[in-house]
Design an enzyme around this catalytic site. Structure first.
Site, PDB file in Angstrom:
ATOM      1  N   GLU A 398      26.399 116.495   2.063  1.00 23.63           N
ATOM      2  CA  GLU A 398      25.068 116.333   2.661  1.00 23.63           C
ATOM      3  C   GLU A 398      24.056 115.802   1.662  1.00 23.63           C
ATOM      4  O   GLU A 398      23.225 114.946   1.987  1.00 23.63           O
ATOM      5  CB  GLU A 398      24.579 117.676   3.237  1.00 23.63           C
ATOM      6  CG  GLU A 398      25.268 118.108   4.523  1.00 23.63           C
ATOM      7  CD  GLU A 398      26.683 118.645   4.321  1.00 23.63           C
ATOM      8  OE1 GLU A 398      27.089 118.838   3.155  1.00 23.63           O
ATOM      9  OE2 GLU A 398      27.387 118.871   5.321  1.00 23.63           O
ATOM     10  N   HIS A 465      26.455 128.765  12.212  1.00 21.45           N
ATOM     11  CA  HIS A 465      26.455 127.661  13.176  1.00 21.45           C
ATOM     12  C   HIS A 465      25.391 127.907  14.244  1.00 21.45           C
ATOM     13  O   HIS A 465      25.508 127.404  15.357  1.00 21.45           O
ATOM     14  CB  HIS A 465      27.822 127.519  13.864  1.00 21.45           C
ATOM     15  CG  HIS A 465      28.886 126.966  12.978  1.00 21.45           C
ATOM     16  ND1 HIS A 465      29.513 127.720  12.026  1.00 21.45           N
ATOM     17  CD2 HIS A 465      29.436 125.731  12.900  1.00 21.45           C
ATOM     18  CE1 HIS A 465      30.419 126.977  11.402  1.00 21.45           C
ATOM     19  NE2 HIS A 465      30.387 125.761  11.906  1.00 21.45           N
TER      20      HIS A 465
END
Ligand SMILES: Cc1ncc(C[n+]2csc(CCOP(=O)(O)OP(=O)(O)O)c2C)c(N)n1
Length: 659
Positions: A398, A465
């Site tokens: 990322e 998540h």
């Protein structure tokens, strides 16, 4: 020292000499000024100038260099005017950051330099982004980025090298191995012997050179760049050198054994080259003195101008305004009335596809977004339509990809970076909050990057998540944040975010993807960033919310039919619509700020505080917040339901109505 001049002419060698002498002479002057208290901090590059100068002089003048704190020679070789450079060091407005950042923390597109942020490592991926933009546009250019041996321990180093290798990016990773990271010697920094050992592990060619030999640095970089322009790929060059002074002047050198100074002083890159030029009769002593006089005059003139410039006068408006690249959004209406019923997820996909058509410079990057279509299938079929250059599967990194987004902006490209889940943005946090967010304010370079953030709980996906993390970014000036709750807004706000030249965090709630649909225009359109939407107009109580909160509020409205709800969907969190908030407070006098994110430090706190400060006279009761419990997001559905604020909303409405 052994200088192999190959075919280089006398003039080229003299140019190198002038190049290496200038930063040395500036530094010597700086050290005097430092002792006189006229300069605050100085990171010395004495002894390492051959690397900065040799590298910069070897490249074409429009090839980007990304220097660090010891690379004065890059700035001088790129002929940055000394008065501006000194003004920058002194925090003057005539520097490169209007007094907002210090020393070498600036870039100058005019000189094809992108300067560092203090964090060191994030710089490396920005070079990848510049190289990627050049590669996509077939420009046959290289970018060169510096790293110290200490900074190379950061994860950013690994990510940047790995992506550069996988994508064949023409980046020279120039590692200045000077044996120390602040006070930490190499044997406490890493276990391997040489940085060149790392190259092959990444699939990168690696070369080790004598970093104190300017001809060797110059020749190696020239040859590497020549080859990489024709055959794009990264290269790692390890320049062995030594830091002759303290980390910065105040930190001293007690932690470095004296014999190392003795050994390396014999290898001084300026003195040795001088001796060589004299011995080879390329320059006379007299000619050298003449060169010194010229440089001295230039330095003194630059210093005089910089010292004569007053310190900046703060202008609040200008400070606030410069946080963002100037942009006046023109809201675009759909060209026709044609509409199609679309789910939330399809609306995002539709907007993204049309933005790709509209902006050929837009590049999408994310994990599994190409052939696989992304884990939520938002980019399904995009590769076939737009090709792999513009729809890029990324390695799992990322931070590097976000840095690449900034690098691409330097070259006028737009990027959309998809986080596979909003939770994973923490792995790229520094790039967003330190690099992308602050770049325009610091030196006027916008970061034209949209970060898509599949967010939210309710899917029994557990703590990693399901998070709502918009508040992490809400606190960071320089970012914009949008958070649609309907398919119409999802498409219009995504298009608007992509149009906007600033970094925009785009939150999309996963639970809404396939659970809601709406007839939305087929054509391209945008929704105004910063404008809230009144979902329901009422007179008893206001619910100010966004995202999933809008749906919870609407559901409660249907259940509690005896209460007249005013529901405001903020849609944009930065900037947020203060006027609409004031209006809703004025209509009802009773306010609940609702969000899915946890309570403490959430956005609701800011909105509630603002209402208390600015709408006090309109209130009939306390401004109340309803939010998730201050815990991580639990996995099991009964726990998750208790975590989420939905159940508590009804109780709060009842208690406020009874107030
Ligand atoms: C993320 C981060 N951690 C720590 C620091 C503090 N720091 C600044 S420079 C430096 C040493 C860097 O060493 P190296 O990369 O070898 O470069 P050198 O200073 O030797 O040129 C440290 C620890 C920082 N700037 N950023």
């Amino acid at each position: 020292m052994n200088y192999n001049r190959k075919e280089y002419s006398d003039d080229e060698l003299i140019a190198l000499y002038k190049g290496i002498l200038k930063p040395r002479m500036i530094e010597e002057r700086m050290l005097v000024l430092l002792r006189q208290g006229k300069v605050s901090k100085w990171f010395s590059g004495i002894g390492q100038e051959a690397i900065s100068v040799g590298s910069a002089m070897a490249l074409e003048s429009d090839e980007y260099i990304l220097p660090l704190h010891r690379n004065l020679g890059v700035f001088t070789s790129r002929e940055v005017p000394l008065d501006r450079l000194f003004a920058q060091f002194q925090g003057k407005k005539t520097g490169f950051t209007k007094g907002r950042d210090r020393s070498f923390h600036f870039g100058s597109n005019e000189h094809h330099i992108v300067g560092m942020i203090s964090h060191l490592g994030p710089q490396l991926a920005v070079a990848d982004g510049i190289a990627l933009a050049d590669l996509l546009d077939n420009r046959e250019k290289v970018a060169l980025v510096f790293s110290g041996d200490g900074g190379a321990s950061e994860g950013d180093f690994h990510e940047a090298l790995n992506v550069a290798a996988v994508w064949n990016l023409p980046v020279i990773f120039m590692i200045e191995n000077n044996g120390y990271g602040l006070s930490t010697p190499s044997n406490e920094q890493f276990k391997f012997k040489h940085f060149i050992d790392k190259g092959p592990a990444y699939g990168i060619d690696a070369l080790q050179i004598d970093g104190n030999n300017i001809v060797e640095v110059y020749d190696t970089v020239r040859q590497a760049a020549y080859s990489m322009r024709k055959n794009p790929r990264p290269m790692l060059i390890e320049a062995i050198t030594f830091r002759m002074r303290g980390h910065e002047e105040a930190s001293g050198t007690k932690y470095v054994p004296q014999e190392l100074f003795e050994k390396w002083s014999k290898k001084d890159p300026v003195e040795n080259f001088e001796r060589y030029l004299l011995e080879e009769l390329i320059l006379t002593q007299k000619a050298m003195e003449g060169i010194r006089e010229e440089i001295k005059a230039e330095i003194e003139e630059g210093l005089q101008t910089a010292f004569a410039t007053p310190m900046p006068v703060a202008d609040r408006e200008e400070e606030l305004e410069d946080m963002y690249a100037p942009f006046q959004q023109e809201v675009i209406k759909p060209a026709t009335d044609a509409k199609t019923e679309r789910r939330f997820v399809d609306a995002i996909s539709d907007g993204l596809r049309q933005s790709m058509e509209r902006y050929p410079e837009l590049v999408l990057m994310g994990q599994d977004i190409a052939e696989y279509g992304g884990v939520f299938k938002i980019t399904e079929g995009f590769v076939d339509k737009f090709g792999k250059d513009r729809v890029r599967n990324t390695p799992l990194c990322e931070s590097a990809i976000l840095g690449i987004g900034l690098g691409m902006s330097v070259k006028g490209k737009k990027s959309m970076v998809e986080m596979q889940f909003a939770d994973f943005v923490s792995a790229g946090f520094s790039q967003i909050v330190n690099n992308l967010a602050k770049s325009h304010y610091r030196w006027g370079q916008n970061a034209d990057v949209v970060v898509r953030m599949p967010t939210g709980a309710g899917t029994a996906a557990g703590p990693f998540h399901s998070q709502s993390n918009e508040a992490w970014f809400f606190h960071t000036p320089g970012l914009k944040i949008v958070y649609p709750s309907s398919p119409y807004d999802a498409k219009g706000l995504l298009n608007a975010a992509i149009e906007d030249p600033n970094p925009v965090m785009y939150f999309e709630h996963k639970l809404l993807y396939r659970s809601i649909s709406q007839e939305i225009p087929d054509d391209y359109y945008t929704v105004e960033i910063g404008k809230a939407r009144l979902v329901a107009e009422g007179s008893d109580i206001s619910i100010i919310t966004y995202g999933m909160g809008v749906h919870w509020a609407k559901q409660l409205q249907q259940e509690m039919t005896d209460i007249s709800f005013d529901i405001l969907d903020l849609r944009s969190l930065i900037p947020w619509d203060k006027e609409a908030v004031r209006d809703t407070v004025a209509r009802t006098g009773r306010v609940i700020v609702l969000h899915e994110d946890t309570m403490t430090g959430g956005i609701g706190g800011e909105i509630a505080a603002w209402i208390g400060e600015h709408c006090f006279e309109l209130l009939d009761g306390p401004v109340t917040r309803v939010a998730s419990l201050d815990t991580a997001v639990p996995f099991a559905p009964p726990l998750e339901q208790e975590f989420l604020p939905k159940q508590r909303l009804r109780e709060k409405v009842e208690s406020i109505m009874a107030f």
